[in-house]
Design a protein around this motif. Structure first.
Motif, PDB file in Angstrom:
ATOM      1  N   GLY A 270       0.804  -1.227   0.000  1.00 30.69           N
ATOM      2  CA  GLY A 270       0.000   0.000   0.000  1.00 30.69           C
ATOM      3  C   GLY A 270       0.827   1.261   0.000  1.00 30.69           C
ATOM      4  N   VAL A 271       1.812   1.288  -0.871  1.00 30.34           N
ATOM      5  CA  VAL A 271       2.670   2.475  -0.965  1.00 30.34           C
ATOM      6  C   VAL A 271       1.986   3.504  -1.867  1.00 30.34           C
ATOM      7  CG1 VAL A 271       4.964   3.293  -1.626  1.00 30.34           C
ATOM      8  CG2 VAL A 271       4.674   0.947  -0.799  1.00 30.34           C
ATOM      9  N   PRO A 272       1.850   4.765  -1.422  1.00 35.95           N
ATOM     10  CA  PRO A 272       1.184   5.772  -2.263  1.00 35.95           C
ATOM     11  C   PRO A 272       1.873   5.908  -3.626  1.00 35.95           C
ATOM     12  CG  PRO A 272       1.627   6.644  -0.069  1.00 35.95           C
ATOM     13  CD  PRO A 272       2.298   5.319  -0.139  1.00 35.95           C
ATOM     14  N   ASP A 273       1.044   5.997  -4.695  1.00 37.42           N
ATOM     15  CA  ASP A 273       1.578   6.044  -6.059  1.00 37.42           C
ATOM     16  C   ASP A 273       1.949   7.481  -6.432  1.00 37.42           C
ATOM     17  OD1 ASP A 273       2.277   5.323  -8.569  1.00 37.42           O
ATOM     18  OD2 ASP A 273       0.235   5.066  -9.324  1.00 37.42           O
ATOM     19  N   THR A 320      16.471  -3.842   8.068  1.00 41.14           N
ATOM     20  CA  THR A 320      15.571  -3.396   6.994  1.00 41.14           C
ATOM     21  C   THR A 320      14.200  -3.043   7.564  1.00 41.14           C
ATOM     22  OG1 THR A 320      16.713  -4.840   5.445  1.00 41.14           O
ATOM     23  CG2 THR A 320      14.530  -4.080   4.786  1.00 41.14           C
ATOM     24  N   VAL A 321      13.684  -3.934   8.396  1.00 43.97           N
ATOM     25  CA  VAL A 321      12.373  -3.676   9.004  1.00 43.97           C
ATOM     26  C   VAL A 321      12.443  -2.419   9.870  1.00 43.97           C
ATOM     27  CG1 VAL A 321      10.633  -4.606  10.591  1.00 43.97           C
ATOM     28  CG2 VAL A 321      11.693  -6.101   8.887  1.00 43.97           C
ATOM     29  N   GLY A 322      13.551  -2.257  10.570  1.00 42.23           N
ATOM     30  CA  GLY A 322      13.735  -1.066  11.407  1.00 42.23           C
ATOM     31  C   GLY A 322      13.659   0.214  10.586  1.00 42.23           C
ATOM     32  N   VAL A 323      14.368   0.237   9.455  1.00 41.93           N
ATOM     33  CA  VAL A 323      14.364   1.429   8.592  1.00 41.93           C
ATOM     34  C   VAL A 323      12.947   1.682   8.085  1.00 41.93           C
ATOM     35  CG1 VAL A 323      15.139   2.320   6.346  1.00 41.93           C
ATOM     36  CG2 VAL A 323      16.779   1.193   7.876  1.00 41.93           C
ATOM     37  N   LEU A 324      12.269   0.610   7.635  1.00 38.80           N
ATOM     38  CA  LEU A 324      10.930   0.786   7.049  1.00 38.80           C
ATOM     39  C   LEU A 324       9.927   1.260   8.098  1.00 38.80           C
ATOM     40  CD1 LEU A 324      10.875  -2.314   4.689  1.00 38.80           C
ATOM     41  CD2 LEU A 324      11.066   0.091   4.025  1.00 38.80           C
ATOM     42  N   GLU A 325      10.025   0.739   9.297  1.00 37.04           N
ATOM     43  CA  GLU A 325       9.087   1.157  10.357  1.00 37.04           C
ATOM     44  C   GLU A 325       9.239   2.655  10.628  1.00 37.04           C
ATOM     45  OE1 GLU A 325       6.540  -0.302  11.572  1.00 37.04           O
ATOM     46  OE2 GLU A 325       6.931  -2.260  10.653  1.00 37.04           O
ATOM     47  N   LEU A 327      10.066   4.844   8.446  1.00 37.85           N
ATOM     48  CA  LEU A 327       9.565   5.621   7.302  1.00 37.85           C
ATOM     49  C   LEU A 327       8.052   5.496   7.133  1.00 37.85           C
ATOM     50  CD1 LEU A 327      12.316   4.709   4.656  1.00 37.85           C
ATOM     51  CD2 LEU A 327      11.951   6.942   5.726  1.00 37.85           C
ATOM     52  N   LYS A 328       7.460   4.571   7.898  1.00 43.06           N
ATOM     53  CA  LYS A 328       6.067   4.203   7.653  1.00 43.06           C
ATOM     54  C   LYS A 328       5.115   5.403   7.684  1.00 43.06           C
ATOM     55  CE  LYS A 328       2.589   0.930   9.105  1.00 43.06           C
ATOM     56  NZ  LYS A 328       2.129   0.072  10.160  1.00 43.06           N
ATOM     57  N   ASN A 329       5.183   6.169   8.739  1.00 42.97           N
ATOM     58  CA  ASN A 329       4.241   7.297   8.853  1.00 42.97           C
ATOM     59  C   ASN A 329       4.545   8.395   7.851  1.00 42.97           C
ATOM     60  OD1 ASN A 329       2.780   6.041  10.779  1.00 42.97           O
ATOM     61  ND2 ASN A 329       3.932   6.951  12.493  1.00 42.97           N
ATOM     62  N   GLU A 330       5.836   8.666   7.697  1.00 43.41           N
ATOM     63  CA  GLU A 330       6.264   9.723   6.783  1.00 43.41           C
ATOM     64  C   GLU A 330       5.779   9.427   5.351  1.00 43.41           C
ATOM     65  OE1 GLU A 330      10.567  10.195   6.784  1.00 43.41           O
ATOM     66  OE2 GLU A 330      10.418  10.875   4.700  1.00 43.41           O
ATOM     67  N   ILE A 331       5.931   8.167   4.931  1.00 39.48           N
ATOM     68  CA  ILE A 331       5.555   7.820   3.555  1.00 39.48           C
ATOM     69  C   ILE A 331       4.070   7.460   3.467  1.00 39.48           C
ATOM     70  CG2 ILE A 331       5.955   6.134   1.686  1.00 39.48           C
ATOM     71  CD1 ILE A 331       8.860   6.018   2.520  1.00 39.48           C
TER      72      ILE A 331
END
Ligand code: ADP
Ligand code: ASP
Ligand code: MG
Length: 409
Positions: A270-273, A320-325, A327-331
């Motif tokens: 569900g990444v914004p396009d 990797t999961v740490g980095v993505l977590e 960025l989750k709200n920001e992205i």
């Protein structure tokens, strides 16, 4: 006079008997004025044992401390090896990475070699020593000990050979060369007489553990030929070099099949396009020195959202999961799924460039064993498929059989 850097892996120095076997072989082949540098790994499973030990203290050992710990393995083997040479009457001296002038960046646990200042090694050689250098380790400008990633002694050896301008770098191991597949997985794999840096780099990167990829890169960059051969017999091994010198070696369309189960599949759902999102994700990972492979973006069931899939090594999974977590709200993506029960099976060969149908042949091979393909990725000279881990061995064997039919060892 020969000027050779010889690297011996952990299995070659696993016991005192093996250390003496190695010493006697080196001295048996050495002419009086030969210059010999030996790069050595930790004994047997020492590095794995140290990792287990670290795990008994903490699951989150700081990488700097991890390097401090892991680098001790090689320090044991250099001292023993140098003493064994002396016991046989040969002048010898051992050097840590620091003492051998191996300067790295500060990327702890997978540091890159920036420079080899080989003056001290050269001086010791000129004084008639066999010089023993600890593989896998280096030193930062700050004076911190680093390690070069698993299998990193290969890279030490090639870098030292290049720094000294040695004639050749010999990698002694428990197989007698580079084969068309891991001979432990495919018993009738074929030994290659030669392989180019480019093809070997891809095979290594895609899981052929016989060489660390960085070592091959270093060989190519510095024009240092590498001879992969056996510690336990004297047969000619495989030469890794810039170009083929033997016509017969050119005849294969593909040079080998590799597989890697040290991978994890990451799906960002569900990444914004919108522009810039992929940049932010992969830049975030790059900042943490996480290497990413097999990137695929696909339209998700939800409108104006995408799914981004990629693979990383299992060792980088938690980071990797740490980095993505973070960025989750920001992205503003929905969630991250992690799948660790996967394997990547790949074929490599420059010959596939002018040969259509190679991919179809690989997919046909996998289909014949009912193996389902998840992510597929290609480069100029590689094709990789992500499959279920349980199918790994079967996949490598069937793909090898399709591309190397009726070949005998
Ligand atoms: P060392 O401890 O000497 O560095 P490694 O275990 O790192 O030895 O590398 C040697 C192993 O690499 C072999 O035992 C073999 O199982 C594995 N290997 C994987 N792919 C290949 C290949 N294509 N050709 C030869 N060996 C391979
Ligand atoms: N001892 C290190 C390892 O096990 C380095 C090496 O063997 O090349 O990865
Ligand atoms: Mg190795």
């Amino acid at each position: 006079m020969a000027f050779v850097v010889k690297k011996f892996g952990g299995s070659s120095v696993a016991t005192p008997e093996k250390i003496y076997h190695l010493v006697d072989r080196v001295l048996g082949e050495k002419k009086p004025d030969d210059k010999i540098v030996i790069v050595v790994s930790a004994m047997g499973d020492t590095t794995d044992d140290l990792l287990t030990l670290a795990g008994r203290i903490t699951d989150h050992m700081p990488k700097r401390e991890m390097d401090m710990l892991l680098s001790t393995g090689e320090q044991i083997s250099i001292a023993l090896l140098a003493s064994a040479f002396m016991e046989r009457g040969q002048k010898a001296i051992s050097f840590t990475g620091f003492q051998a002038g191996i300067r790295t960046n500060a990327n702890h646990t997978k540091a890159g070699i920036m420079e080899v200042k080989a003056d001290r090694v050269m001086k010791a050689l000129d004084e008639g020593n066999v010089v023993i250098v600890a593989g896998f380790q280096g030193i930062t400008d700050e004076g911190d000990i680093t390690t070069l990633g698993r299998g990193g002694s290969d890279t030490t050896a090639v870098a030292v050979a290049a720094g000294l301008k040695a004639d050749i770098c010999e990698i002694y191991t428990d197989v007698d060369g580079v084969y068309t597949a891991d001979p432990r997985v495919v018993p009738n794999a074929i030994k290659l007489k030669e392989i180019t840096f480019g093809e070997m780099l891809e095979l290594a990167r895609l899981g052929a553990g016989v060489m660390q990829p960085r070592a091959v890169e270093y060989g190519e960059l510095t024009g240092t030929d590498i001879h992969v051969r056996s510690t336990f017999n004297r047969v000619e091994g495989t030469i890794i070099r810039g170009e083929y010198t033997m016509m017969e070696e050119k005849k294969f369309i593909i040079r080998g099949v590799a597989s890697d189960s040290n991978v994890a599949k990451i799906t960002v759902r569900g990444v914004p396009d919108v522009p810039g999102v992929a940049y932010r994700i992969f830049n975030g990972l790059a900042q943490e020195n996480i290497a990413v492979d097999m990137i695929v973006q696909s339209t998700s069931a939800v409108k104006e959202k995408n799914d981004i899939v990629f693979t990383v090594t299992k060792t980088d999974m938690a980071d990797t999961v740490g980095v993505l977590e973070q960025l989750k709200n920001e992205i503003g993506f929905a969630r991250v799924d992690v799948e660790a029960n996967v394997a990547k099976v790949s074929i490599v060969g420059a010959g596939m460039l002018g040969n259509p149908g190679v991919a179809a042949r690989m997919f046909g091979a996998l289909a014949s064993e009912n193996i389902n393909l998840d992510v597929i990725s290609t480069s100029e000279i590689t094709i990789s498929c992500l499959i279920a881990k349980e199918d790994e061995k079967k996949a490598v064997n069937v793909v090898h059989r399709f591309f190397f039919p009726n070949e005998e060892k």
